[in-house]
Every structure is written in C-alpha cells, then in structure tokens.
Design an enzyme around this catalytic site. Structure first.
Site, PDB file in Angstrom:
ATOM      1  N   LYS A   9       0.580  -1.353   0.470  1.00 40.09           N
ATOM      2  CA  LYS A   9       0.419   0.294  -0.182  1.00 40.09           C
ATOM      3  C   LYS A   9       0.843   0.662  -0.213  1.00 40.09           C
ATOM      4  O   LYS A   9       1.907   1.383   0.223  1.00 40.09           O
ATOM      5  CB  LYS A   9      -0.728   0.254   1.340  1.00 40.09           C
ATOM      6  CG  LYS A   9      -1.802  -1.604   1.010  1.00 40.09           C
ATOM      7  CD  LYS A   9      -3.031  -1.398   2.124  1.00 40.09           C
ATOM      8  CE  LYS A   9      -3.439  -2.635   2.685  1.00 40.09           C
ATOM      9  NZ  LYS A   9      -4.315  -2.392   4.014  1.00 40.09           N
TER      10      LYS A   9
ATOM     11  N   TYR B 225     -12.453  -3.475  -2.069  1.00 35.34           N
ATOM     12  CA  TYR B 225     -12.521  -3.011  -1.167  1.00 35.34           C
ATOM     13  C   TYR B 225     -13.675  -3.281  -0.795  1.00 35.34           C
ATOM     14  O   TYR B 225     -14.591  -3.373   0.060  1.00 35.34           O
ATOM     15  CB  TYR B 225     -12.191  -2.105  -0.064  1.00 35.34           C
ATOM     16  CG  TYR B 225     -10.702  -2.374   0.413  1.00 35.34           C
ATOM     17  CD1 TYR B 225     -10.126  -3.425   0.792  1.00 35.34           C
ATOM     18  CD2 TYR B 225      -9.678  -1.053   0.203  1.00 35.34           C
ATOM     19  CE1 TYR B 225      -8.747  -3.848   1.210  1.00 35.34           C
ATOM     20  CE2 TYR B 225      -7.993  -1.034   0.446  1.00 35.34           C
ATOM     21  CZ  TYR B 225      -8.085  -2.840   0.811  1.00 35.34           C
ATOM     22  OH  TYR B 225      -6.514  -2.726   1.863  1.00 35.34           O
TER      23      TYR B 225
ATOM     24  N   PHE C 186     -15.051   3.010   8.307  1.00 36.02           N
ATOM     25  CA  PHE C 186     -13.321   3.591   7.519  1.00 36.02           C
ATOM     26  C   PHE C 186     -13.605   3.115   6.325  1.00 36.02           C
ATOM     27  O   PHE C 186     -12.423   3.728   5.091  1.00 36.02           O
ATOM     28  CB  PHE C 186     -12.535   2.266   7.858  1.00 36.02           C
ATOM     29  CG  PHE C 186     -12.394   1.087   8.685  1.00 36.02           C
ATOM     30  CD1 PHE C 186     -12.147   0.409   7.201  1.00 36.02           C
ATOM     31  CD2 PHE C 186     -12.726   0.252   9.359  1.00 36.02           C
ATOM     32  CE1 PHE C 186     -12.252  -0.990   7.205  1.00 36.02           C
ATOM     33  CE2 PHE C 186     -13.334  -1.169   9.495  1.00 36.02           C
ATOM     34  CZ  PHE C 186     -12.910  -1.391   8.152  1.00 36.02           C
TER      35      PHE C 186
ATOM     36  N   ASN D 148      -1.019  -0.323   7.328  1.00 40.15           N
ATOM     37  CA  ASN D 148      -0.589  -1.451   7.553  1.00 40.15           C
ATOM     38  C   ASN D 148      -0.197  -2.456   6.995  1.00 40.15           C
ATOM     39  O   ASN D 148       0.441  -3.683   6.338  1.00 40.15           O
ATOM     40  CB  ASN D 148      -1.966  -2.571   8.289  1.00 40.15           C
ATOM     41  CG  ASN D 148      -2.782  -2.964   7.432  1.00 40.15           C
ATOM     42  OD1 ASN D 148      -2.719  -2.346   6.407  1.00 40.15           O
ATOM     43  ND2 ASN D 148      -3.771  -4.345   7.448  1.00 40.15           N
TER      44      ASN D 148
ATOM     45  N   HIS E 274      -1.765  -5.082   1.299  1.00 40.95           N
ATOM     46  CA  HIS E 274      -2.604  -6.257   1.000  1.00 40.95           C
ATOM     47  C   HIS E 274      -2.181  -7.494   0.872  1.00 40.95           C
ATOM     48  O   HIS E 274      -1.273  -7.936  -0.095  1.00 40.95           O
ATOM     49  CB  HIS E 274      -3.521  -5.491   0.473  1.00 40.95           C
ATOM     50  CG  HIS E 274      -4.613  -6.101   0.226  1.00 40.95           C
ATOM     51  ND1 HIS E 274      -5.760  -6.617   0.900  1.00 40.95           N
ATOM     52  CD2 HIS E 274      -5.073  -7.535  -1.099  1.00 40.95           C
ATOM     53  CE1 HIS E 274      -7.247  -7.488   0.333  1.00 40.95           C
ATOM     54  NE2 HIS E 274      -5.919  -7.790  -1.155  1.00 40.95           N
TER      55      HIS E 274
ATOM     56  N   GLU F 187      -9.686 -10.633  -6.813  1.00 41.04           N
ATOM     57  CA  GLU F 187      -8.641  -9.115  -7.107  1.00 41.04           C
ATOM     58  C   GLU F 187      -7.714  -9.630  -8.567  1.00 41.04           C
ATOM     59  O   GLU F 187      -6.647  -8.359  -8.616  1.00 41.04           O
ATOM     60  CB  GLU F 187      -7.708  -9.612  -5.755  1.00 41.04           C
ATOM     61  CG  GLU F 187      -8.645  -9.188  -4.470  1.00 41.04           C
ATOM     62  CD  GLU F 187      -8.346  -9.251  -2.792  1.00 41.04           C
ATOM     63  OE1 GLU F 187      -9.112  -8.985  -1.975  1.00 41.04           O
ATOM     64  OE2 GLU F 187      -7.486  -9.830  -2.980  1.00 41.04           O
TER      65      GLU F 187
END
Ligand code: DAT
Ligand code: MG
Length: 239
Positions: A97, A137, A145, A200, A203, A214
């Site tokens: 990310k 997502y 969020f 974080n 992914h 994905e």
C-alpha cells in the site's frame, strides 16, 4: 492461465504414488529415480490402476515395476517431480500500500515472499483511482472506515503483485500477519514493520475466491508470467 487456482487431486495422488513407487524401486531394482520419473508419466493416464497397485503381492509388484520400466517409452523421462507439483500451484494477490511504498519497504516485503520460496509472476506500480479502490474493498463498503480506507489506497503508488506457490494464499496471510499490527506476531510483515491498522502497509487475498477476483481486477491475463524457476527443484520435493 486465467484460472488462478490450478489445484487438482490427480497430481497430488501422482506425487504420493510416485514417492512410494520410488521407494519400492530403490529396494527392488537399481536406477530407481529414472524409473520413478518414467512411472510419473504413466500416472497421468493410469492413476486408478496404479492406485490399486499397492494392494498387490510384493513379488508381483516387483515384477510389474520392472516390466513397467522396460515397457515405458523414453518420452516418459520428460516428466519430473516439478511437473507434478506445477499442477498444484496457486496464486494470490499481494499489494504494498502507499504507506509501505513511501516508507521504502518494497524490497523488504518482496524479499520475505521470495526467500520463503514463492515465485513472483506479476508486478506493477500504479496509483489506483478512488473508484478502483472502492471496487477492491467492495466487501467492506458498510464499514465506517471504508471511505477513508479507499482515500488512502488511492492516495499514492501501490505495488501490485501476484505470487505463486503451494499454499501461497493461506501462508501469504501468515507472512503478512494479523490485520491490526498491534496484534500481529513479531516476525510477520505487519508485526515487524507497522504500528496501526490504518497504516498496515500490505494487502493479501484472504482466500481462493478473493485471490481469483483480485488478480482479475488488478491484472490482465497476459500480465501474468508462467515460467519455471531454477530454484523450484530445491523448494519442492517428496522424500
Ligand atoms: P486485511 O487487510 O487483513 O485483509 P480487512 O480485509 O478486514 O483486513 O480490512 C482491509 C483493510 O481495512 C485493512 O488492511 C486495514 C483497514 N481496516 C480494517 N479494519 C479497520 C479498522 N477497524 N479501522 C480502520 N481501518 C481498518
Ligand atoms: Mg481483507
């Protein structure tokens, strides 16, 4: 190959039969390895008959092994253990990310997958649009969020990758660690390199269906590279 999950029961059966066959060969005749390779080919078409082989008398078994070795064509040697395992490979989608990219962690993250023994089959750097992030997502769209998460994913460069290997979907998640870095074990990517859930750094697909979706979202089929790594014969094998 467009299907991301290339799992089949047959190669697994072939490999375990190959393994037991190999052991019998080394006891009954010399040149067990070549014979094992030869029989691996025959397993392709004759798995049911060979599957029942283990129930035969030992003497008959030895005779059959030897005659099988003599009768099998030279082309049979072409199939290596690698080919049997190749059919079991699965693929997962991994993305570094924007926080991981900006913090200079690309090489660190890639090296963890590479050193484990997984194979990189696609990679690119891109800045996803907000709309694209929302697609990625989509299953989280009800979460509070969601909007911030999609803003964040589309805020800078992402390194999108596809990694291949036996069990890579599940084990890739282990390498990554728990979603919240406060709960990730030391030794995992998030455990070692991140502090809060909103940043974080990585992914990873959470299951076979997600991996397939994905990979299809982030890559065109022609961007996935099929190749045999020289290291594979040292990473995979049955004793
Ligand atoms: P993972 O990335 O481990 O698959 P997830 O799919 O549940 O986790 O969530 C996707 C991302 O959303 C996650 O990497 C970080 C963010 N996220 C998850 N839970 C969050 C929370 N409670 N607060 C803020 N961001 C969160
Ligand atoms: Mg997830």
């Amino acid at each position: 190959m467009s299907s991301q999950i290339c799992r089949s029961a047959a190669p697994r059966a072939a490999r375990s039969l190959l393994s037991s066959y190999s052991k019998q060969c080394s006891r009954s005749i010399s040149g067990g390895r070549a014979a094992a390779a030869a029989t691996a080919v025959s397993l392709r078409g004759f798995i049911p008959s060979l599957a029942s082989f283990g129930r035969e008398e030992r003497t008959n078994a030895s005779r059959a092994w030897i005659s099988g070795v003599i009768a099998l064509p030279a082309a049979a040697y072409m199939l290596q253990d690698q080919e049997a395992h190749a059919a079991e490979m699965e693929r997962t989608f991994i993305a570094i990310k924007p926080d991981g990219v900006q913090r200079g962690l690309i090489a660190e993250i890639i090296s963890r997958f590479e050193r484990k023994g997984y194979k990189l089959v696609a990679i690119k750097v891109l800045v996803p649009s907000k709309e694209f992030a929302e697609k990625h997502y989509h299953d989280l769209k009800e979460r509070p969020f969601f909007n911030g998460l999609c803003d964040f994913l589309s805020s800078g460069p992402v390194v999108a990758m596809v990694w291949e290997g036996e069990g890579v979907i599940k084990y890739g998640r282990k390498l990554i660690g728990a979603t919240d870095p406060q709960k990730s074990e030391p030794g995992t990517i998030r455990g070692d390199l991140a502090v809060v859930v909103g940043r974080n750094i990585i992914h990873g697909s959470d299951g076979p269906e997600t991996a397939k979706d994905e990979i299809g979202l982030w890559f065109k089929p022609e961007e996935l590279v099929n190749y045999t790594s020289n290291a594979e014969k040292w990473i995979y094998g049955v004793n």
